[in-house]
Design an enzyme around this catalytic site. Sequence first.
Site, PDB file in Angstrom:
ATOM      1  N   LYS A   1       0.848  -1.201   0.000  1.00 50.55           N
ATOM      2  CA  LYS A   1       0.000   0.000   0.000  1.00 50.55           C
ATOM      3  C   LYS A   1       0.881   1.248   0.000  1.00 50.55           C
ATOM      4  CE  LYS A   1      -3.562   2.341   2.634  1.00 50.55           C
ATOM      5  NZ  LYS A   1      -4.568   2.324   3.690  1.00 50.55           N
TER       6      LYS A   1
ATOM      7  N   GLU B   1      10.501  -4.539   4.771  1.00 52.44           N
ATOM      8  CA  GLU B   1      10.655  -5.947   4.375  1.00 52.44           C
ATOM      9  C   GLU B   1      10.315  -6.127   2.900  1.00 52.44           C
ATOM     10  OE1 GLU B   1       8.949  -4.709   6.953  1.00 52.44           O
ATOM     11  OE2 GLU B   1       8.676  -6.184   8.545  1.00 52.44           O
TER      12      GLU B   1
ATOM     13  N   GLY C   1      -4.973  -1.726   4.851  1.00 53.21           N
ATOM     14  CA  GLY C   1      -4.156  -2.856   4.391  1.00 53.21           C
ATOM     15  C   GLY C   1      -4.820  -4.199   4.652  1.00 53.21           C
ATOM     16  N   ARG C   2      -5.305  -4.397   5.876  1.00 47.66           N
ATOM     17  CA  ARG C   2      -5.877  -5.703   6.231  1.00 47.66           C
ATOM     18  C   ARG C   2      -7.260  -5.920   5.621  1.00 47.66           C
ATOM     19  NH1 ARG C   2      -5.073  -2.265  10.272  1.00 47.66           N
ATOM     20  NH2 ARG C   2      -6.803  -1.482  11.534  1.00 47.66           N
TER      21      ARG C   2
ATOM     22  N   GLU D   1      -5.199  -6.504  14.634  1.00 48.34           N
ATOM     23  CA  GLU D   1      -4.695  -5.173  14.266  1.00 48.34           C
ATOM     24  C   GLU D   1      -5.847  -4.152  14.334  1.00 48.34           C
ATOM     25  OE1 GLU D   1      -1.084  -4.614  11.491  1.00 48.34           O
ATOM     26  OE2 GLU D   1      -2.733  -3.947  10.245  1.00 48.34           O
TER      27      GLU D   1
ATOM     28  N   HIS E   1      -6.151 -32.728  17.735  1.00 47.15           N
ATOM     29  CA  HIS E   1      -5.012 -33.527  18.218  1.00 47.15           C
ATOM     30  C   HIS E   1      -3.880 -32.634  18.702  1.00 47.15           C
ATOM     31  CE1 HIS E   1      -6.800 -37.264  16.738  1.00 47.15           C
ATOM     32  NE2 HIS E   1      -7.323 -36.477  15.801  1.00 47.15           N
TER      33      HIS E   1
ATOM     34  N   LYS F   1       8.859  -0.605  14.482  1.00 49.62           N
ATOM     35  CA  LYS F   1       9.479  -0.265  13.191  1.00 49.62           C
ATOM     36  C   LYS F   1      10.562   0.775  13.392  1.00 49.62           C
ATOM     37  CE  LYS F   1       5.447  -0.892  10.151  1.00 49.62           C
ATOM     38  NZ  LYS F   1       4.495  -0.222   9.290  1.00 49.62           N
TER      39      LYS F   1
HETATM   40  O1  F6P Z   1       2.304  -4.037   9.950  1.00 46.08           O
HETATM   41  C1  F6P Z   1       1.680  -2.865   9.690  1.00 46.08           C
HETATM   42  C2  F6P Z   1       1.191  -2.697   8.278  1.00 46.08           C
HETATM   43  O2  F6P Z   1       1.068  -1.349   8.059  1.00 46.08           O
HETATM   44  C3  F6P Z   1      -0.119  -3.417   8.016  1.00 46.08           C
HETATM   45  O3  F6P Z   1      -1.211  -2.703   8.458  1.00 46.08           O
HETATM   46  C4  F6P Z   1      -0.063  -3.570   6.552  1.00 46.08           C
HETATM   47  O4  F6P Z   1      -0.990  -4.504   6.107  1.00 46.08           O
HETATM   48  C5  F6P Z   1       1.376  -4.014   6.372  1.00 46.08           C
HETATM   49  O5  F6P Z   1       2.081  -3.235   7.317  1.00 46.08           O
HETATM   50  C6  F6P Z   1       1.945  -3.843   5.010  1.00 46.08           C
HETATM   51  O6  F6P Z   1       1.927  -2.527   4.576  1.00 46.08           O
HETATM   52  P1  F6P Z   1       2.136  -2.133   3.058  1.00 46.08           P
HETATM   53  O7  F6P Z   1       1.043  -2.739   2.251  1.00 46.08           O
HETATM   54  O8  F6P Z   1       2.113  -0.628   3.029  1.00 46.08           O
HETATM   55  O9  F6P Z   1       3.478  -2.671   2.608  1.00 46.08           O
END
Ligand code: F6P
Length: 543
Positions: free
Chosen positions: A188, A194, A248-249, A335, A366, A491
């Site tokens: 987003k 990462e 995002g979620r 979240e 199990h 972060k």
């Molecule tokens: O971990 C926090 C967060 O902002 C989530 O809400 C989001 O889904 C994820 O990181 C990834 O963010 P992006 O889509 O901006 O890479």
Amino acid sequence: MAALISDTAPWKDLKLDGEFDGIFLDYSRQCATVDTVSKLFTLAEEANLKQKINSMFNGEHINSTENRSVLHVALRAAKDTTINSDGKNVVPDVWQVLDKIREFSDKVRNGSWVGATGKALTNVIAIGIGGSFLGPLFVHTALQTDPEASKSAGERQLRFLANVDPVDVARNISGLNPETTLVVVVSKTFTTAETMLNARTLREWISSALGPQAVSKHMVAVSTNLKLVEKFGIDPNNAFAFWDWVGGRYSVCSAVGVLPLSLQYGFSVVEKFLKGARSIDQHFHTAPFENNIPVLLGLLSVWNVSFLGYPARAILPYTQALEKLAPHIQQVSMESNGKGVSIDGVRLPFEAGEIDFGEPGTNGQHSFYQLIHQGRVIPCDFIGIVKSQQPVYLRDEVVNNHDELMSNFFAQPDALAYGKTPEQLQSENVASHLVPHKTFTGNRPSISLLLPSLDAYRIGQLLAIYEHRIAVEGFVWGINSFDQWGVELGKSLASQVRKQLHASRKKGESVEGFNFSTTKLLTRYLEASADVPSEPTTLLPKI
Ligand code: F6P
């Protein structure tokens, strides 16, 4: 014909179940009476639940700390619907992107869009994390064994690279040829550390094999930040937009999920998934609370968490196809509702949010069900499917494989609800010293959701049921379910560590500015990995 008593409102009011568009909900095994449910409706009224739901659908800025509307429902709205955000109907923009995805995914799938060496792109690696990963993974896993979707996927592969761990890179590229691979970078913000490192790593994987000019044929992006996409080196024509009113979620129905899933299964399958979610959106928006599945589920969760004091919820789908439902709902729920203050910033005098976990049945039975039966009380969601995606029949078996699975689906809620008393055990001549160990207290709450099948449409319905249920909980608790400030501190501390690792590796600087414990750990880490080159040449995993 004489009216039946079962057709009357008072009769229906006493039922603890509900049904909509093929989905059947039984909540009779909650530790709640009809009176409790009616009091929960009163609480919902006090919390202005109806107005809050309407505000969401009307595009008001209900995510007040980010000053944004919350319109994931617009992502699956029919073309002729009007949904406004900031005075603009967003549905045409949504469909413009959906049409672009349809066109692009058709081209890739039919081989008219090829890679740099002229070969068809039969494999996709989607890079993304959190909401840019978990929802698409859940839907992909659920569709994999659906006959229509799997036929449409054929030999194609879809993989997900989420973790910045180089081991995840190795696992993703293992066995793949860059010549036949398309990389979709999903973020987003297009700033997530990462994801961006993984994107640079796979850009290197492609360009070291095929030359830097190959990137434009082998990498596309999904983002709200199209400027950064271009800066990264991805052709803006190959970028698929979404908008800041999609959390995002809550983004699996945007290009975040629709692009990778359409590349794998074809747009027409994914469109059915969107339609399933839309069916629940309409139900959630219009059905009276007494028959509204997400509202009933949300209110009962509030009851379990805030009044009965049960902090967790187990998500137990009786199908392996839903093995990634719990990890996805973990993010959507934890979240969204893992907050400590009200939407106005007042510290909550009660606990909001719940701890979500789960595994498909019967595997979970199990593993952790022992605790659920005799240890702590954990409200459970049992999700069953009437018709298996992949039936198996064996001659001479007592029941077929799916019936065997479903025997457990029907049995477990009763074992939790009714338990087994010492008297019953005594009447079975159980040795007295074992009676306490074999006793089940019962009164352990669960809900049962029964779906007629698990195809793209039903997967969309299930997704939307959970999304809206979680929103209902947040609306009643009076929190902002649509921001996530709690992820920021970690972060920024990681950035400080990153700077230190850089300075220590490149210039041999000693660890400074951290507390005693972190200094000791970091120093130990650096000393033990002193063989890491300070000026490395590019090295990619080779497995
Ligand atoms: O971990 C926090 C967060 O902002 C989530 O809400 C989001 O889904 C994820 O990181 C990834 O963010 P992006 O889509 O901006 O890479």
